[in-house]
Enzyme design. Structure first.
Site, PDB file in Angstrom:
ATOM      1  N   SER A  18      39.193  41.928  48.868  1.00 19.32           N
ATOM      2  CA  SER A  18      37.944  41.368  49.613  1.00 19.32           C
ATOM      3  C   SER A  18      36.989  40.396  49.157  1.00 19.32           C
ATOM      4  O   SER A  18      35.677  40.705  49.905  1.00 19.32           O
ATOM      5  CB  SER A  18      37.822  42.648  50.112  1.00 19.32           C
ATOM      6  OG  SER A  18      37.032  43.172  50.268  1.00 19.32           O
ATOM      7  N   GLY A  21      38.236  34.991  47.985  1.00 14.61           N
ATOM      8  CA  GLY A  21      39.886  34.556  47.951  1.00 14.61           C
ATOM      9  C   GLY A  21      39.417  35.005  48.560  1.00 14.61           C
ATOM     10  O   GLY A  21      40.371  34.758  49.956  1.00 14.61           O
ATOM     11  N   GLU A 181      21.962  34.220  32.149  1.00 16.14           N
ATOM     12  CA  GLU A 181      21.221  34.898  33.533  1.00 16.14           C
ATOM     13  C   GLU A 181      20.671  36.212  33.585  1.00 16.14           C
ATOM     14  O   GLU A 181      19.567  37.268  33.356  1.00 16.14           O
ATOM     15  CB  GLU A 181      22.392  35.113  34.780  1.00 16.14           C
ATOM     16  CG  GLU A 181      22.365  33.396  35.355  1.00 16.14           C
ATOM     17  CD  GLU A 181      23.231  33.696  37.134  1.00 16.14           C
ATOM     18  OE1 GLU A 181      23.175  32.598  37.013  1.00 16.14           O
ATOM     19  OE2 GLU A 181      23.860  34.134  36.478  1.00 16.14           O
ATOM     20  N   ASP A 321      40.704  34.751  41.286  1.00 17.28           N
ATOM     21  CA  ASP A 321      40.674  34.393  39.784  1.00 17.28           C
ATOM     22  C   ASP A 321      41.741  34.657  38.710  1.00 17.28           C
ATOM     23  O   ASP A 321      42.406  34.229  37.830  1.00 17.28           O
ATOM     24  CB  ASP A 321      39.766  35.762  39.455  1.00 17.28           C
ATOM     25  CG  ASP A 321      37.939  34.734  39.810  1.00 17.28           C
ATOM     26  OD1 ASP A 321      38.094  34.049  39.731  1.00 17.28           O
ATOM     27  OD2 ASP A 321      37.127  35.905  38.815  1.00 17.28           O
TER      28      ASP A 321
END
Length: 441
Positions: A18, A21, A181, A321
């Protein structure tokens, strides 16, 4: 084995995963004459690009995740199954799913969409995972938060600087967007949010090491933006070490080995090491490849045809991915576009169509947050950085968050942090009730 079958003449589309994609594939099928079943090992859709903000106390886990059932509540042809895909029989068109209670159920399908994503890769050194959590799940984020906040608390209780130093040293392996980050957020947490809250230590003295094997940070961005990002990291006080691989991690040290001769080895005392250096396919990918008779690539991905279906199996698609096609990057936008494309193809087939449109990825660019009022955004020939890049980064991420409530809550949280320099989401957990129940050892 209990069987979950489609009691309808309508084609049954089973979607594994979920994430971006899977969710976009399901939504694209909303008006199609099909039945949709979404299978996921968790109950929520996770916005992975902001996991690092959950890990550093800026956002709660609820702000970056939305219940799958809630997101699909108005889609009458969709249902959700909590479980983990573990096997497939393409001949009988059944999917074996392990459920939380340890039992296994079988789900019949007419069309199968696999969007199971990837997991953190330790490149053959799974022993490192014990000391260096990755950044792919909510559990990862909460474990990292526990390590970071706990490190400052431990340092506060120690009598001298030599003992405190390893606790105040944070090493981040990987100089891609997630690593950059995360390193920037740890420095911001230390210098702003925690600045006046401790009495024995100065959190601003926290040492953040960014360890990267390449010759520049953010290698997927242009060299101009990479240099700008490096400048901001330097100003923040992040120590960047390029051209090195992390070759060992223990409970109190991290070892790096230089790529160039003479391959110098350096060990840094560091109690907190975080891993962002790559991903690999989830275990189901191996079971899928074996059942379908295809060979995985070096990262465990499944090769797909132009329409994202698997060769020899026109009713099975792999998106996001986990798929391998034309060197497409493993980013959220590829998964979203791929999910929508496959959903459209299946809807067309269900309506009686026969042709299959090939997938064409539209590259909308990359974005990475460096520090407050500083981000880099690259889209085609457009390069944004500094304040303008920061605003663009914020707009992009708010737009892609699932659910109005999450968008509004995130904006409020960001605004409060900018105004007050505080971070309210700093509660730490112990992982499970049994561990929490035990005294410190």
């Amino acid at each position: 084995m209990p069987t979950h079958s489609a009691k309808s003449s309508r084609p049954h589309v089973v979607i594994v995963g979920s994430g971006f994609g899977g969710l976009h594939a399901a939504r694209r099928l909303k008006k199609a004459d099909v039945r949709v079943t979404v299978v996921d090992r968790g109950t929520s859709h996770l916005f992975q690009p902001l996991l690092y903000q959950c890990a550093t106390g800026l956002l709660s886990e609820g702000a970056i995740s939305s219940p799958i059932r809630h997101l699909l509540r108005r889609q009458r042809n969709a249902q959700v199954v909590l479980g983990e895909a573990q096997g497939i029989d393409p001949t009988s068109r059944t999917l074996a799913v392990d459920r939380p209670d340890g039992s296994t159920m079988s789900i019949d399908y007419d069309h199968l969409v696999v969007a199971a994503g990837m997991r953190t890769a330790y490149h053959g050194r799974d022993d490192i995972a014990r000391h260096a959590p990755g950044m792919k799940t909510l559990d990862d984020a909460l474990a990292i938060r526990r390590k970071i906040i706990g490190a400052f608390e431990m340092a506060e209780s120690l009598p001298d600087a030599a003992q405190r130093r390893p606790w105040l040293t944070f090493a981040v392996a990987g100089g891609g967007p997630t690593g950059v980050e995360l390193a920037g957020q740890i420095r911001e947490l230390a210098t702003l949010a925690l600045h006046h809250e401790f009495r024995t230590i100065d959190p601003g003295e926290a040492r953040v090491l960014l360890l990267h094997g390449g010759d520049r940070v953010l290698p997927s961005f242009s060299k101009v933006l990479s240099r700008r990002a490096q400048k901001i990291l330097d100003e923040l006080g992040v120590e960047t070490h390029l051209g090195v691989h992390v070759t060992d991690v223990t409970g109190d040290e991290v070892e790096t080995t230089a790529k160039a001769e003479p391959h110098e080895v350096i060990r840094y005392p560091a109690r907190t090491v975080l891993w962002t250096t790559g991903v690999e396919a989830v275990p189901f990918a191996k079971a899928l490849a074996g059942a379908l008779g295809v060979e995985q690539d070096h990262g465990g991905r499944i090769p797909v045809e132009a329409d994202l279906s698997v060769a020899g199996h026109p009713n099975i698609w792999v998106v996001g991915d986990m798929s391998s096609r034309d060197d497409l990057p493993g980013v959220a936008e590829v998964a979203m576009q791929g999910g929508r494309h496959v959903g459209a193809v299946i809807a067309h087939l269900a309506a009686g169509g026969t042709d299959r449109t090939p997938f064409r990825y539209r590259d909308l660019g990359n974005a990475a947050y460096i520090a407050r009022r500083h981000a880099v955004v690259q889209s085609g020939k457009m390069n944004l950085s500094g304040y303008v890049g920061w605003v663009a980064w914020g707009v992009i991420h708010i737009a892609f968050l699932a659910g109005i409530r999450n968008r509004m809550g995130t904006v409020v949280n960001w605004g409060a942090t900018l105004l007050t320099d505080s971070r309210r989401e700093r509660a730490i957990t112990y992982g499970d009730p049994e561990t929490a129940r035990q005294p410190y050892r």
